[in-house]
Motif scaffolding. Structure first.
Motif, PDB file in Angstrom:
ATOM      1  N   ARG A 229       0.815  -1.215   0.000  1.00  9.42           N
ATOM      2  CA  ARG A 229       0.000   0.000   0.000  1.00  9.42           C
ATOM      3  C   ARG A 229       0.846   1.260   0.000  1.00  9.42           C
ATOM      4  O   ARG A 229       0.408   2.316  -0.487  1.00  9.42           O
ATOM      5  CB  ARG A 229      -0.952   0.013   1.195  1.00  9.42           C
ATOM      6  N   ILE A 230       2.068   1.201   0.543  1.00 11.08           N
ATOM      7  CA  ILE A 230       2.920   2.385   0.602  1.00 11.08           C
ATOM      8  C   ILE A 230       3.590   2.680  -0.738  1.00 11.08           C
ATOM      9  O   ILE A 230       4.107   3.779  -0.934  1.00 11.08           O
ATOM     10  CB  ILE A 230       3.989   2.256   1.703  1.00 11.08           C
ATOM     11  N   ASN A 231       3.572   1.729  -1.666  1.00 14.35           N
ATOM     12  CA  ASN A 231       4.201   1.932  -2.984  1.00 14.35           C
ATOM     13  C   ASN A 231       3.172   2.548  -3.930  1.00 14.35           C
ATOM     14  O   ASN A 231       2.694   1.908  -4.869  1.00 14.35           O
ATOM     15  CB  ASN A 231       4.725   0.600  -3.531  1.00 14.35           C
ATOM     16  N   ARG A 232       2.836   3.810  -3.691  1.00 15.22           N
ATOM     17  CA  ARG A 232       1.809   4.475  -4.481  1.00 15.22           C
ATOM     18  C   ARG A 232       2.229   4.609  -5.946  1.00 15.22           C
ATOM     19  O   ARG A 232       1.428   4.385  -6.859  1.00 15.22           O
ATOM     20  CB  ARG A 232       1.515   5.850  -3.872  1.00 15.22           C
ATOM     21  N   GLY A 233       3.490   4.949  -6.187  1.00 14.95           N
ATOM     22  CA  GLY A 233       3.967   5.057  -7.562  1.00 14.95           C
ATOM     23  C   GLY A 233       3.859   3.736  -8.303  1.00 14.95           C
ATOM     24  O   GLY A 233       3.461   3.688  -9.476  1.00 14.95           O
ATOM     25  N   GLY A 234       4.212   2.648  -7.605  1.00 18.56           N
ATOM     26  CA  GLY A 234       4.108   1.326  -8.223  1.00 18.56           C
ATOM     27  C   GLY A 234       2.676   0.960  -8.537  1.00 18.56           C
ATOM     28  O   GLY A 234       2.388   0.343  -9.572  1.00 18.56           O
ATOM     29  N   GLN A 235       1.762   1.336  -7.659  1.00 19.71           N
ATOM     30  CA  GLN A 235       0.347   1.058  -7.919  1.00 19.71           C
ATOM     31  C   GLN A 235      -0.140   1.799  -9.162  1.00 19.71           C
ATOM     32  O   GLN A 235      -0.907   1.256  -9.969  1.00 19.71           O
ATOM     33  CB  GLN A 235      -0.487   1.458  -6.696  1.00 19.71           C
ATOM     34  N   VAL A 236       0.298   3.034  -9.328  1.00 21.38           N
ATOM     35  CA  VAL A 236      -0.089   3.809 -10.514  1.00 21.38           C
ATOM     36  C   VAL A 236       0.462   3.150 -11.770  1.00 21.38           C
ATOM     37  O   VAL A 236      -0.258   2.955 -12.763  1.00 21.38           O
ATOM     38  CB  VAL A 236       0.418   5.261 -10.394  1.00 21.38           C
ATOM     39  N   ARG A 237       1.744   2.791 -11.737  1.00 23.78           N
ATOM     40  CA  ARG A 237       2.356   2.160 -12.920  1.00 23.78           C
ATOM     41  C   ARG A 237       1.682   0.843 -13.257  1.00 23.78           C
ATOM     42  O   ARG A 237       1.414   0.540 -14.429  1.00 23.78           O
ATOM     43  CB  ARG A 237       3.861   1.957 -12.675  1.00 23.78           C
ATOM     44  N   LEU A 238       1.385   0.054 -12.230  1.00 24.87           N
ATOM     45  CA  LEU A 238       0.765  -1.248 -12.462  1.00 24.87           C
ATOM     46  C   LEU A 238      -0.645  -1.086 -13.012  1.00 24.87           C
ATOM     47  O   LEU A 238      -1.068  -1.818 -13.918  1.00 24.87           O
ATOM     48  CB  LEU A 238       0.743  -2.031 -11.147  1.00 24.87           C
ATOM     49  N   ASN A 239      -1.387  -0.125 -12.476  1.00 23.47           N
ATOM     50  CA  ASN A 239      -2.745   0.107 -12.953  1.00 23.47           C
ATOM     51  C   ASN A 239      -2.756   0.525 -14.420  1.00 23.47           C
ATOM     52  O   ASN A 239      -3.692   0.217 -15.158  1.00 23.47           O
ATOM     53  CB  ASN A 239      -3.413   1.180 -12.089  1.00 23.47           C
ATOM     54  N   GLN A 240      -1.709   1.200 -14.865  1.00 26.70           N
ATOM     55  CA  GLN A 240      -1.632   1.668 -16.249  1.00 26.70           C
ATOM     56  C   GLN A 240      -1.309   0.545 -17.232  1.00 26.70           C
ATOM     57  O   GLN A 240      -1.705   0.609 -18.395  1.00 26.70           O
ATOM     58  CB  GLN A 240      -0.587   2.776 -16.363  1.00 26.70           C
ATOM     59  N   ARG A 241      -0.603  -0.493 -16.770  1.00 24.80           N
ATOM     60  CA  ARG A 241      -0.140  -1.500 -17.731  1.00 24.80           C
ATOM     61  C   ARG A 241      -0.786  -2.873 -17.579  1.00 24.80           C
ATOM     62  O   ARG A 241      -0.673  -3.712 -18.471  1.00 24.80           O
ATOM     63  CB  ARG A 241       1.377  -1.632 -17.657  1.00 24.80           C
ATOM     64  N   SER A 242      -1.471  -3.152 -16.477  1.00 26.37           N
ATOM     65  CA  SER A 242      -2.038  -4.486 -16.267  1.00 26.37           C
ATOM     66  C   SER A 242      -3.260  -4.710 -17.153  1.00 26.37           C
ATOM     67  O   SER A 242      -4.161  -3.868 -17.195  1.00 26.37           O
ATOM     68  CB  SER A 242      -2.448  -4.667 -14.810  1.00 26.37           C
TER      69      SER A 242
END
Length: 373
Positions: A229-242
């Motif tokens: 949950r603390i990896n907000r940047g990673g969540q954004v990147r993953l949401n864009q490419r998954s």
């Protein structure tokens, strides 16, 4: 006419047996522990609420023992003498007094709503704006960890028309092992069922990039909280490419978290949980943020018993759309409960009563039997 006031709040910790061990990435549940709240008012009306965690402190910041202690010592005394029907004022008082403690506050808000519904002769859903449906489709979690057993369980539940949405708890095993497990189940169930996965934050971003691609390409409908949950940047990147939609769950610890996630574009689905937002009214504020941002909704659970499950259900009945259904199967995981009226599950749905309050009455004998001494 004298307005009724809040007279007393009583908390009980209740330990209930489950049908099987329930395996999550961070914990295996051998039983479910509930904190039951009884709120008594000067007009004789009683409201009931529930606070339940998944695995206690293994999952989140509040434990059953901590919830009970904080209600008894801090939250309950602040409410005595307040108008019982002014839920807004009572919850504002608690928010001023105590930061966080959303599980405890959810139990209190639920009990206040239940009491007011009984007082006015209205179901809780009507106090929350009015239901737009009478039932909710309910997913089931396949959590034995054994592929063949999970397939057999899913086939049985499809046959008896109890569930056709299935979530798999993964993340504790090596990535390739988990992927084989999930894809084998999806192959067997095919288009007869929706298959989703919940990782409970156990992947790092590199694992999630590969896994979400494989899962999406093989018909998995939804990936819940794959990274921290603390990896907000990673969540954004993953949401864009998954290729599979990403759902935020542990990322939403408050209504404010929901706003931040929506603004960042960190998820395309939000899991709604009354316990993590602070109550049925609070979770609807998160839902409104999601709807304004075009984010889809899923009715989540902390595997509550009947009281917490119906509190969630009354809130979810008022939502315009629940694209991904709900996960309100907590009572089905229990072999015993503490209410007289068991929640009704049939034709893949939970059917929610339109009787006053939550529509539940505590079974005093069962409560006494399972209350922790």
């Amino acid at each position: 006419m004298t307005r009724p006031t809040i007279d007393r709040l009583e908390t009980l910790i209740v330990d209930l047996p489950t049908i099987r061990p329930h395996k999550l990435a961070m914990h295996t549940m051998q039983r479910q522990t509930l904190v039951i709240l009884r709120l008594r008012c000067s007009d004789g009306v009683e409201g009931i609420g529930e606070a339940t965690t998944i695995g206690g402190l293994a999952y989140g910041y509040e434990s059953p023992e901590g919830i009970k202690a904080n209600i008894d010592a801090h939250l309950a005394p602040a409410l005595i003498g307040l108008p019982a029907g002014n839920i807004n004022a009572a919850m504002l008082r608690l928010d001023t007094l105590a930061k966080g403690n959303t599980f405890a506050k959810s139990a209190i808000e639920t009990a206040l709503l239940d009491a007011q519904g009984k007082r006015l002769g209205l179901p809780v859903s009507e106090l929350l704006g009015g239901r737009v449906r009478d039932s909710l489709e309910v997913a089931w979690t396949l959590a034995s960890g054994d592929t063949a057993r999970d397939i057999a369980e899913a086939e049985h539940l499809l046959e008896i028309r109890r569930h056709r949405l299935f979530k798999l708890k993964i993340g504790a095993n090596p990535l390739e092992q988990d992927l084989r497990h999930v894809l084998a189940i999806k192959r067997e169930l095919g288009e007869r069922a929706s298959v989703r996965v919940d990782v409970n934050q156990y992947w790092d971003e590199s694992q999630a990039i590969r896994a979400c691609q494989v899962l999406g390409d093989n018909g998995i409908d939804l990936v819940e909280q794959p990274i921290a949950r603390i990896n907000r940047g990673g969540q954004v990147r993953l949401n864009q490419r998954s290729p599979a939609p990403i759902m935020a769950d542990e990322s939403i610890e408050s209504v404010e978290d929901a706003f931040s996630l929506a603004a960042a574009g960190a998820a395309s689905v939000f899991a709604l949980k009354i316990a993590k937002n602070g109550g049925p009214r609070a979770v609807l504020r998160t839902a409104q943020i999601a709807e304004a941002a075009g984010i889809a909704l899923y009715g989540g659970t902390m595997l509550e018993g009947a009281v917490g499950t119906l509190a969630s259900a009354h809130a979810f009945l008022t939502l315009r759309q629940l694209t991904w259904g709900t996960e309100l199967f907590g009572p089905l995981l229990l072999t015993e409960d503490i209410v007289r009226e068991a929640p009704v599950y049939r034709d893949f749905h939970l059917h929610v009563p339109a009787t006053p309050g939550l529509g539940l009455t505590l079974d005093e004998a069962q409560l006494s039997r399972f209350a922790r001494r």
